[in-house]
Design a protein around this motif. Structure first.
Motif, PDB file in Angstrom:
ATOM      1  N   ALA A  58      15.802 -48.610  23.162  1.00 11.30           N
ATOM      2  CA  ALA A  58      15.940 -47.754  24.217  1.00 11.30           C
ATOM      3  C   ALA A  58      16.903 -46.765  24.498  1.00 11.30           C
ATOM      4  O   ALA A  58      17.387 -46.323  25.344  1.00 11.30           O
ATOM      5  CB  ALA A  58      16.175 -48.807  25.328  1.00 11.30           C
ATOM      6  N   THR A  59      17.445 -46.496  23.157  1.00  6.37           N
ATOM      7  CA  THR A  59      18.462 -45.590  23.125  1.00  6.37           C
ATOM      8  C   THR A  59      18.166 -43.942  23.574  1.00  6.37           C
ATOM      9  O   THR A  59      19.015 -42.990  23.661  1.00  6.37           O
ATOM     10  CB  THR A  59      19.287 -45.584  21.746  1.00  6.37           C
ATOM     11  OG1 THR A  59      18.545 -45.252  20.826  1.00  6.37           O
ATOM     12  CG2 THR A  59      19.994 -46.961  21.751  1.00  6.37           C
ATOM     13  N   LEU A  60      16.978 -43.645  23.496  1.00  2.77           N
ATOM     14  CA  LEU A  60      16.688 -42.503  23.649  1.00  2.77           C
ATOM     15  C   LEU A  60      15.798 -42.043  25.071  1.00  2.77           C
ATOM     16  O   LEU A  60      15.202 -41.174  25.310  1.00  2.77           O
ATOM     17  CB  LEU A  60      15.412 -42.085  22.717  1.00  2.77           C
ATOM     18  CG  LEU A  60      16.134 -41.984  21.323  1.00  2.77           C
ATOM     19  CD1 LEU A  60      14.959 -41.772  19.942  1.00  2.77           C
ATOM     20  CD2 LEU A  60      17.168 -40.992  20.790  1.00  2.77           C
ATOM     21  N   PHE A  61      15.828 -43.197  25.853  1.00  3.02           N
ATOM     22  CA  PHE A  61      15.140 -42.864  27.054  1.00  3.02           C
ATOM     23  C   PHE A  61      15.636 -41.930  27.942  1.00  3.02           C
ATOM     24  O   PHE A  61      15.021 -41.171  28.595  1.00  3.02           O
ATOM     25  CB  PHE A  61      15.365 -44.186  27.966  1.00  3.02           C
ATOM     26  CG  PHE A  61      14.191 -45.299  27.496  1.00  3.02           C
ATOM     27  CD1 PHE A  61      12.999 -45.280  26.735  1.00  3.02           C
ATOM     28  CD2 PHE A  61      14.352 -46.672  28.059  1.00  3.02           C
ATOM     29  CE1 PHE A  61      12.358 -46.272  26.279  1.00  3.02           C
ATOM     30  CE2 PHE A  61      13.441 -47.472  27.817  1.00  3.02           C
ATOM     31  CZ  PHE A  61      12.666 -47.565  26.754  1.00  3.02           C
ATOM     32  N   ASN A  75      16.381 -43.889  14.908  1.00  2.78           N
ATOM     33  CA  ASN A  75      17.375 -43.171  15.312  1.00  2.78           C
ATOM     34  C   ASN A  75      18.627 -44.090  15.083  1.00  2.78           C
ATOM     35  O   ASN A  75      19.886 -43.837  15.329  1.00  2.78           O
ATOM     36  CB  ASN A  75      17.613 -42.455  16.764  1.00  2.78           C
ATOM     37  CG  ASN A  75      17.294 -43.664  17.664  1.00  2.78           C
ATOM     38  OD1 ASN A  75      16.631 -44.714  17.604  1.00  2.78           O
ATOM     39  ND2 ASN A  75      18.106 -43.615  18.940  1.00  2.78           N
ATOM     40  N   ALA A  76      18.523 -45.451  14.731  1.00  2.00           N
ATOM     41  CA  ALA A  76      19.574 -46.323  14.564  1.00  2.00           C
ATOM     42  C   ALA A  76      19.834 -46.707  13.197  1.00  2.00           C
ATOM     43  O   ALA A  76      19.057 -46.424  12.384  1.00  2.00           O
ATOM     44  CB  ALA A  76      19.347 -47.599  15.537  1.00  2.00           C
ATOM     45  N   ASN A  77      20.720 -47.471  12.852  1.00  2.00           N
ATOM     46  CA  ASN A  77      21.023 -48.040  11.583  1.00  2.00           C
ATOM     47  C   ASN A  77      21.481 -49.563  11.919  1.00  2.00           C
ATOM     48  O   ASN A  77      22.577 -49.725  11.166  1.00  2.00           O
ATOM     49  CB  ASN A  77      21.912 -47.171  10.719  1.00  2.00           C
ATOM     50  CG  ASN A  77      22.051 -47.386   9.338  1.00  2.00           C
ATOM     51  OD1 ASN A  77      20.854 -48.209   8.779  1.00  2.00           O
ATOM     52  ND2 ASN A  77      23.037 -47.137   8.457  1.00  2.00           N
ATOM     53  N   CYS A  78      20.650 -50.285  12.512  1.00  2.00           N
ATOM     54  CA  CYS A  78      20.903 -51.788  12.751  1.00  2.00           C
ATOM     55  C   CYS A  78      21.304 -52.449  11.177  1.00  2.00           C
ATOM     56  O   CYS A  78      20.186 -52.348  10.515  1.00  2.00           O
ATOM     57  CB  CYS A  78      19.969 -52.315  13.440  1.00  2.00           C
ATOM     58  SG  CYS A  78      19.720 -51.447  15.195  1.00  2.00           S
ATOM     59  N   ILE A  79      22.214 -53.263  11.215  1.00  2.00           N
ATOM     60  CA  ILE A  79      22.570 -53.954   9.983  1.00  2.00           C
ATOM     61  C   ILE A  79      21.375 -55.210   9.768  1.00  2.00           C
ATOM     62  O   ILE A  79      21.454 -55.471   8.632  1.00  2.00           O
ATOM     63  CB  ILE A  79      23.896 -54.530   9.919  1.00  2.00           C
ATOM     64  CG1 ILE A  79      24.131 -55.512  11.460  1.00  2.00           C
ATOM     65  CG2 ILE A  79      24.913 -53.475  10.161  1.00  2.00           C
ATOM     66  CD1 ILE A  79      25.316 -56.735  11.311  1.00  2.00           C
ATOM     67  N   PHE A  80      20.673 -55.597  10.684  1.00  2.00           N
ATOM     68  CA  PHE A  80      19.923 -56.837  10.590  1.00  2.00           C
ATOM     69  C   PHE A  80      18.357 -56.310  10.208  1.00  2.00           C
ATOM     70  O   PHE A  80      17.357 -56.772   9.638  1.00  2.00           O
ATOM     71  CB  PHE A  80      19.619 -57.500  11.783  1.00  2.00           C
ATOM     72  CG  PHE A  80      19.250 -56.760  13.016  1.00  2.00           C
ATOM     73  CD1 PHE A  80      17.995 -56.297  13.452  1.00  2.00           C
ATOM     74  CD2 PHE A  80      20.257 -56.200  14.103  1.00  2.00           C
ATOM     75  CE1 PHE A  80      17.619 -55.567  14.410  1.00  2.00           C
ATOM     76  CE2 PHE A  80      19.966 -55.639  15.147  1.00  2.00           C
ATOM     77  CZ  PHE A  80      18.943 -55.166  15.324  1.00  2.00           C
ATOM     78  N   CYS A  81      18.263 -54.910  10.136  1.00  2.00           N
ATOM     79  CA  CYS A  81      16.947 -54.234   9.986  1.00  2.00           C
ATOM     80  C   CYS A  81      16.675 -53.837   8.560  1.00  2.00           C
ATOM     81  O   CYS A  81      17.597 -53.172   7.853  1.00  2.00           O
ATOM     82  CB  CYS A  81      16.831 -53.144  10.926  1.00  2.00           C
ATOM     83  SG  CYS A  81      15.220 -52.084  10.922  1.00  2.00           S
ATOM     84  N   ALA A  82      15.556 -53.745   8.084  1.00  2.00           N
ATOM     85  CA  ALA A  82      15.228 -53.457   6.822  1.00  2.00           C
ATOM     86  C   ALA A  82      14.927 -51.829   6.557  1.00  2.00           C
ATOM     87  O   ALA A  82      14.522 -51.156   5.669  1.00  2.00           O
ATOM     88  CB  ALA A  82      14.129 -54.131   6.152  1.00  2.00           C
ATOM     89  N   TYR A  83      15.067 -51.067   7.824  1.00  2.00           N
ATOM     90  CA  TYR A  83      14.698 -49.570   7.942  1.00  2.00           C
ATOM     91  C   TYR A  83      15.520 -48.885   6.654  1.00  2.00           C
ATOM     92  O   TYR A  83      15.104 -47.845   5.944  1.00  2.00           O
ATOM     93  CB  TYR A  83      15.213 -49.100   9.176  1.00  2.00           C
ATOM     94  CG  TYR A  83      14.869 -47.618   9.453  1.00  2.00           C
ATOM     95  CD1 TYR A  83      13.573 -47.154   9.191  1.00  2.00           C
ATOM     96  CD2 TYR A  83      16.232 -46.796   9.323  1.00  2.00           C
ATOM     97  CE1 TYR A  83      13.426 -45.728   9.449  1.00  2.00           C
ATOM     98  CE2 TYR A  83      15.937 -45.407   9.359  1.00  2.00           C
ATOM     99  CZ  TYR A  83      14.479 -44.783   9.366  1.00  2.00           C
ATOM    100  OH  TYR A  83      14.322 -43.411   9.531  1.00  2.00           O
ATOM    101  N   GLN A  84      16.716 -49.370   6.404  1.00  2.00           N
ATOM    102  CA  GLN A  84      17.771 -48.583   5.604  1.00  2.00           C
ATOM    103  C   GLN A  84      17.062 -48.880   4.137  1.00  2.00           C
ATOM    104  O   GLN A  84      17.404 -47.797   3.083  1.00  2.00           O
ATOM    105  CB  GLN A  84      19.074 -49.172   5.506  1.00  2.00           C
ATOM    106  CG  GLN A  84      19.320 -50.766   5.210  1.00  2.00           C
ATOM    107  CD  GLN A  84      20.536 -51.286   5.567  1.00  2.00           C
ATOM    108  OE1 GLN A  84      21.614 -50.523   4.965  1.00  2.00           O
ATOM    109  NE2 GLN A  84      20.670 -52.410   6.167  1.00  2.00           N
ATOM    110  N   TYR A  85      16.089 -49.754   3.745  1.00  2.00           N
ATOM    111  CA  TYR A  85      15.480 -49.895   2.555  1.00  2.00           C
ATOM    112  C   TYR A  85      14.264 -49.264   2.520  1.00  2.00           C
ATOM    113  O   TYR A  85      13.448 -49.322   1.420  1.00  2.00           O
ATOM    114  CB  TYR A  85      15.402 -51.091   2.265  1.00  2.00           C
ATOM    115  CG  TYR A  85      16.923 -52.001   2.121  1.00  2.00           C
ATOM    116  CD1 TYR A  85      17.878 -51.660   1.255  1.00  2.00           C
ATOM    117  CD2 TYR A  85      17.244 -52.902   3.163  1.00  2.00           C
ATOM    118  CE1 TYR A  85      19.127 -52.255   1.334  1.00  2.00           C
ATOM    119  CE2 TYR A  85      18.675 -53.392   3.080  1.00  2.00           C
ATOM    120  CZ  TYR A  85      19.461 -52.959   2.254  1.00  2.00           C
ATOM    121  OH  TYR A  85      20.730 -53.704   2.454  1.00  2.00           O
TER     122      TYR A  85
END
Length: 133
Positions: free
Chosen positions: A126-129, A52-62
């Motif tokens: 923890a943004t969905l707790f 649910n996030a788009n952190c700049i340090f994470c490879a999720y976007q790729y």
């Protein structure tokens, strides 16, 4: 021409026989020696590759994989087998994703807890707790 075909057929059969013997040997090795191997201390399971996030340090976007949750039945089968093997710890931290996007995550954690594992680990943003309270 027939002589050539017979010769090629015999060669093919001989090759298939060797292949079969190799497979049989490997199966024997696996069945005999796999019982003696140590169980991993921790089983890492990716229950979701959705975030649910788009952190700049994470490879999720790729990450180009299909976004999905691990099927409940498959999760239960894997943790049951791991427990029967003597497994002690489960880590639900996804490689890329957030476990709490799965609405059934607490049901899955409860199932794992009932099996008596020493620990169940995870990391979360923890943004969905607040959705589970």
């Amino acid at each position: 021409m027939i002589h050539y075909l017979v010769k090629k057929t015999r060669s093919l059969i001989k090759g298939l026989a060797q292949l079969f013997n190799n497979i049989k040997s490997n199966a024997h090795y696996f069945l005999f020696y796999s019982r003696k191997k140590a169980v991993p201390e921790t089983l890492l399971i990716e229950v979701a590759n959705i975030c649910n996030a788009n952190c700049i340090f994470c490879a999720y976007q790729y990450d180009k994989r299909e976004k999905r949750f691990l099927e409940e039945g498959l999760l239960y089968k894997v943790v049951d087998e791991y427990r029967k093997m003597g497994g002690r710890k489960i880590d639900l931290t996804p490689s890329l994703g957030e476990i709490f996007v799965d609405r059934d995550i607490f049901k899955k954690i409860s199932y794992i807890k009932e099996l008596g594992f020493e620990s169940i680990l995870t990391y979360s943003n923890a943004t969905l707790f607040h959705k589970f309270g």
